[in-house]
Design an enzyme around this catalytic site. Sequence first.
Site, PDB file in Angstrom:
ATOM      1  CB  THR A  98      27.967  48.061  38.061  1.00 36.01           C
ATOM      2  OG1 THR A  98      28.139  48.658  39.346  1.00 36.01           O
ATOM      3  CG2 THR A  98      26.717  47.198  38.070  1.00 36.01           C
ATOM      4  CE  LYS A 127      40.226  49.727  42.926  1.00 39.05           C
ATOM      5  NZ  LYS A 127      40.047  48.930  41.698  1.00 39.05           N
ATOM      6  CD  GLU A 151      39.689  37.618  50.025  1.00 37.21           C
ATOM      7  OE1 GLU A 151      40.558  38.523  49.972  1.00 37.21           O
ATOM      8  OE2 GLU A 151      39.493  36.929  51.026  1.00 37.21           O
ATOM      9  CB  VAL A 154      42.330  43.287  48.387  1.00 42.12           C
ATOM     10  CG1 VAL A 154      43.798  43.604  48.658  1.00 42.12           C
ATOM     11  CG2 VAL A 154      41.458  44.031  49.398  1.00 42.12           C
ATOM     12  N   GLY A 208      46.729  44.567  27.500  1.00 39.89           N
ATOM     13  CA  GLY A 208      45.469  44.635  28.241  1.00 39.89           C
ATOM     14  C   GLY A 208      45.654  44.762  29.742  1.00 39.89           C
ATOM     15  CG  ASP A 222      44.226  49.768  41.578  1.00 38.36           C
ATOM     16  OD1 ASP A 222      43.026  49.454  41.547  1.00 38.36           O
ATOM     17  OD2 ASP A 222      45.152  48.939  41.700  1.00 38.36           O
ATOM     18  CE  LYS A 226      43.457  46.662  43.715  1.00 39.50           C
ATOM     19  NZ  LYS A 226      44.352  46.337  42.582  1.00 39.50           N
ATOM     20  N   GLY A 324      42.264  39.406  36.209  1.00 36.94           N
ATOM     21  CA  GLY A 324      41.905  38.329  35.295  1.00 36.94           C
ATOM     22  C   GLY A 324      40.428  37.989  35.406  1.00 36.94           C
TER      23      GLY A 324
END
Lengths: 344, 344
Positions: A98, A127, A151, A154, A208, A222, A226, A324
Site C-alpha cells: 500500500t 520500506k 527484500e 532496499v 517517471g 529515501d 534504506k 520497476g
Amino acid sequence: MTKNYNIALIGLGNVNRTLAEIIHTEGTALAQDLGFTLRVTAITDLRFGTLVDAAGVDLGAVLAMEPGQKFSSLGGSDDCDNETVIRTAPADIVAEATFTNPEDGEPALSHVRWALESGKSVCTTNKGPAAFAAKELKALAAKNGVFFEFEGAVMSGTPVLRLASGPLKGVGMTGFSGILNGTSNYIFGRMESGLSLEAAIAEAQDLGYAEADPTADIGGSDVRLKVTVLANELLGADLDSKDVPMEGITGITPAMIADALSRGAHWKLIGAATKNADGTITASVAPAMLDSTHPLAGISGATNAVMFDTDYLGRVTISGPGAGRKETAYALLSDIIAIDAQVN
Amino acid sequence: MTKNYNIALIGLGNVNRTLAEIIHTEGTALAQDLGFTLRVTAITDLRFGTLVDAAGVDLGAVLAMEPGQKFSSLGGSDDCDNETVIRTAPADIVAEATFTNPEDGEPALSHVRWALESGKSVCTTNKGPAAFAAKELKALAAKNGVFFEFEGAVMSGTPVLRLASGPLKGVGMTGFSGILNGTSNYIFGRMESGLSLEAAIAEAQDLGYAEADPTADIGGSDVRLKVTVLANELLGADLDSKDVPMEGITGITPAMIADALSRGAHWKLIGAATKNADGTITASVAPAMLDSTHPLAGISGATNAVMFDTDYLGRVTISGPGAGRKETAYALLSDIIAIDAQVN
C-alpha cells in the site's frame, strides 16, 4: 498434490497488480520450477474495495477491470476495511503493497502487524515497516510461527538482504556503501552530460523516475530509510533512521560534477554504514566523489548497487535494478520463495 | 551442547591450510555466529603424510610445523593413502583441495566420489569435479543422504552459484556473461597502460597472479571449465567443457587495446552462455570489446564478475575476488555453512 499458498493482496497498485499478473499468466510454469502454486484469495484497495474468495478470486476478471469499475461488480464490496480482511481472510501470506509514511511507516506498518498477529506471513516492498520496526515485527512473526520478508524494501528485486544472510553468511561483514536511489544517480549522470540540476530533475520526472515532489529522492530521506534497514539487518545495528546524518544532492554544482569528471571521478549519493572497533555502527547519507577504480563509480543511470566490506572477501558488489513494476513484483515473489524455504 | 562437524582436510596446500588457520584461531567466534563448531579429525597431504584423530588433530602443532617436518613427528604417518583416509576417517565433511587435472578432473574427482560413496558430504574449490561430473556426483550425494558443494570452483569465495540458486531463485535466468579469470583481466588492464602482452604476463607472474606456465589463464581453458560449471548449474545445461568454443587473449594486440580505449571501451575475456528459444544452451569463451556502459566494462584488475540476464530483473551483476588464500578458504567455509543449512 501440489503445495499451495493462499495470498492476500493488500493494495492493488502497480506492484501487487503485477504480482497478480505473474500469478495469473505464469503461475503454472512457476509451479513447475518452485514446487508450489499461488492462489489469490483476497484483494483490498481503497479505489476498488474488497474481494475475498477462499477458492481463489477470478484474477482474469480483476485484471480486465475497466476504469471506474469496482469490486462490487465482481461480487465483492466497494468498502475497504484492511484490518478485517488482513485478520480474517483465508490467506497464508499477506502481500503488503500500500503506502508507507516516511515519518512513521504507516499504514503499512499496521498492516504488517495485523497480519503477523493473525498468524499470516508477510512479504512487503514498503520500506517503512522494515525501517521503523523490523525487530518488533520479526519477534512477532517468530512468536506466531510465521515469517516477515522485505527484500524489496532496499533495491526492489535485486537481492541484497538475502545475499548477505545466505550466500555471504559468516563472511565477516564490516560495512557497506550503496547507491540506493536510482533517481538521484540518474540526475548526477545527466549533470555529467551538461544538464543543470533543475533540467535533470525535470527530465527524470518526464521519464517517471522522479515523483512530482522529488524531495525524498534528492534530499536523501529515501536512502536514509534504506541505509537504516541495511545497517540493522547486515551489521546488527539498532538504528533509528532519524539518527542517520543525511545530506542530499542539491549541494553538488555542475562545476563540481565537471571538475570530478575531468579527473575521471564521479559524484554519487552514497548511503553507507561501518562497524566501529567498539562495536558501534556509524551510518550516513551523503554525496561522495568516487575515483574511477571504486566499484560503485561505474554504476550509471537508474541502476542501484551495494558494495559490502568483508573480512574474508574484501569488497563484494552487487548491482541491478532498484525500481520497476516487474522488478518490484519479483521482490514479493522472492519473499514468498523464501517463506516457502523456511516453512519446509 | 553445540553442534559440531568433523572435517577431513584432503590436501594441505594454501587453501586447506588457511581453512585450518581459520578453524584454529576463529573457530570459537565463528561458532557463536554459525551455531556449530568445526573439528579437524583428519589431514592428508602428499608432502606431510596422514594425521587422523577422532578427538581432533592438534591444529596448533600442524600449523607450526617446520620445513621438512612430516606428520610422523606428530604421531601420524608419512604415507598418504587418500582413498583409505577419505573412506574411513571419522569425518562428516571432506574438504577437498588437492589438484585437478584440466583433462579429466583427477585426482580431485575420485576424492569426491570416494567421500560421497562413504556417506560424507564434500566441499571443494577444485573446478574439475564440478565441471566434469556435477550431475553424477550430486546424484551420488543424494543417494547417500549427503551434500556436494563447490561454490569456490567458479569465483573463489564470491558467491555465484548460491546467489543464483538462492536469492535469485525463480528470476528466470536466460544467460550470463562473466569475467572469470583475474590473470587475463589484469593483463588486459596493464596492456591498457601501455605494456606489451609479454611484459604484462611477466608482471602478472612476478605478482603471483599467473603461473609459470600461464596457458590455462591466457588460453581460456580455465574460463572454459568455469563457464561449463555455470551453464550447467544456472541454466540447466548438460555441457561437456570440450564442446565450448574457446579463444584466449593472445590475439588481442596493443593496437586493438589502444583503439578500444580511445573510444572508452575495454577488451575483456568473456565466458558466456545463453538459453536459446529452443531450450538449447550456447556457451563460449572469447575476448570481447565492451563499451563503457556495459556492467562488466569497469571490472578492473584481478577482480572477477558475473552478469546474469534474467526475465524479471534484467541484468544483475556480482563482482568480487576470484582468487586468494583467505578468499578461497572462505569458499570452503561457505560450503560447510550451506551443508549445515541443508542438514537441518
